[in-house]
Write an enzyme that holds these catalytic residues in place. Structure first.
Site, PDB file in Angstrom:
ATOM      1  N   ARG A  23      37.439  39.893  44.594  1.00 30.74           N
ATOM      2  CA  ARG A  23      36.687  40.514  45.580  1.00 30.74           C
ATOM      3  C   ARG A  23      35.177  40.847  45.080  1.00 30.74           C
ATOM      4  NH1 ARG A  23      40.123  44.889  47.041  1.00 30.74           N
ATOM      5  NH2 ARG A  23      41.188  43.536  48.522  1.00 30.74           N
ATOM      6  N   ASN A  87      42.046  51.984  41.031  1.00 34.51           N
ATOM      7  CA  ASN A  87      42.288  50.646  40.690  1.00 34.51           C
ATOM      8  C   ASN A  87      42.974  50.375  39.086  1.00 34.51           C
ATOM      9  OD1 ASN A  87      41.337  49.407  43.166  1.00 34.51           O
ATOM     10  ND2 ASN A  87      39.412  49.821  42.489  1.00 34.51           N
ATOM     11  N   ASP A 103      41.358  43.046  38.038  1.00 37.89           N
ATOM     12  CA  ASP A 103      42.255  43.899  38.720  1.00 37.89           C
ATOM     13  C   ASP A 103      43.696  43.574  38.426  1.00 37.89           C
ATOM     14  OD1 ASP A 103      42.325  45.560  41.827  1.00 37.89           O
ATOM     15  OD2 ASP A 103      44.152  44.485  41.199  1.00 37.89           O
ATOM     16  N   ASP A 105      46.575  44.834  40.445  1.00 33.40           N
ATOM     17  CA  ASP A 105      47.365  45.363  41.465  1.00 33.40           C
ATOM     18  C   ASP A 105      47.847  46.568  41.732  1.00 33.40           C
ATOM     19  OD1 ASP A 105      47.496  42.395  41.778  1.00 33.40           O
ATOM     20  OD2 ASP A 105      49.034  42.365  40.101  1.00 33.40           O
ATOM     21  N   ASP A 107      47.710  50.570  42.126  1.00 34.10           N
ATOM     22  CA  ASP A 107      46.425  51.510  42.623  1.00 34.10           C
ATOM     23  C   ASP A 107      47.297  52.707  42.572  1.00 34.10           C
ATOM     24  OD1 ASP A 107      44.672  49.408  43.245  1.00 34.10           O
ATOM     25  OD2 ASP A 107      45.979  48.647  44.630  1.00 34.10           O
ATOM     26  N   ASP A 120      51.533  49.598  45.429  1.00 32.19           N
ATOM     27  CA  ASP A 120      51.486  48.027  45.282  1.00 32.19           C
ATOM     28  C   ASP A 120      52.492  47.681  44.148  1.00 32.19           C
ATOM     29  OD1 ASP A 120      49.823  47.863  47.575  1.00 32.19           O
ATOM     30  OD2 ASP A 120      48.037  48.157  46.437  1.00 32.19           O
ATOM     31  N   GLU A 123      53.747  44.242  44.726  1.00 29.81           N
ATOM     32  CA  GLU A 123      52.614  43.003  44.436  1.00 29.81           C
ATOM     33  C   GLU A 123      52.458  42.828  42.766  1.00 29.81           C
ATOM     34  OE1 GLU A 123      48.024  42.509  45.494  1.00 29.81           O
ATOM     35  OE2 GLU A 123      48.806  44.283  45.916  1.00 29.81           O
TER      36      GLU A 123
END
Length: 175
Positions: A23, A87, A103, A105, A107, A120, A123
């Site tokens: 991102r 994050n 990152d 994953d 959070d 998350d 994930e």
């Protein structure tokens, strides 16, 4: 090491463990820049996802990055209070192109009343298997979840009562 100057506009880029871009936040104003801490501010900034999708943030936010901790904090200023989105990721690196981090994953979302939730985890476990995160990374991240939780409870750093007032005023002055 390159350090952006106060008032400079930078991009923020997050990557995944496999090196792929995740991102990009296109415009963030640097409010503080030291070897250890970079604080930035943005409002209605363009965000580009790895798959090309684009969206614009809805509110002003203050972004906190530290060179010693495996997390960063985005404090979103909304009508009903301050929401913090934390994050879990590597300490920042910065060059002439952008501030960058990986990152991982996990959070933590912090609500205006101080409640917070770890998000998350599914994930994270999926990506941990797919991208083969080493056990050492898992230990570091779990430790930093604990550090971050203590910061939230103790109202330390970006969770302190004056943090948003100070840095949002500086952001309004610089933009």
């Amino acid at each position: 090491m390159y350090l952006p100057k106060e008032k400079e506009i930078i991009q923020i880029k997050s990557y995944k463990h496999n090196g792929k871009l995740h991102r990009t936040w296109k415009k963030t104003v640097v409010l503080k820049s030291t070897e250890n801490i970079i604080i930035g501010g943005n409002d209605h900034t363009l965000v580009v996802e790895a798959d090309g999708r684009k969206w614009v943030t809805r509110e002003p936010s203050i972004c906190y990055f530290h060179s010693d901790y495996w997390f960063n904090v985005i404090s979103m200023i909304r009508e009903d209070g301050i929401y913090h989105y934390c994050n879990l990721g590597t300490p920042f690196a910065v060059d002439e192109q952008a501030l960058k981090y990986i990152d991982y994953d996990l959070d933590i979302k912090v609500f205006p009343d101080g409640r917070f939730h770890l998000l998350d985890e599914g994930e994270y476990e999926q990506h941990r298997r797919q991208m083969k995160y080493p056990d050492s990374i898992d230990r570091i991240l779990r430790h930093n979840v604990d550090v971050l939780s203590h910061w939230i409870l103790d109202k330390k750093g970006p969770f302190s009562p004056d943090y948003i007032d100070i840095w949002y005023e500086k952001y309004k002055e610089y933009r």
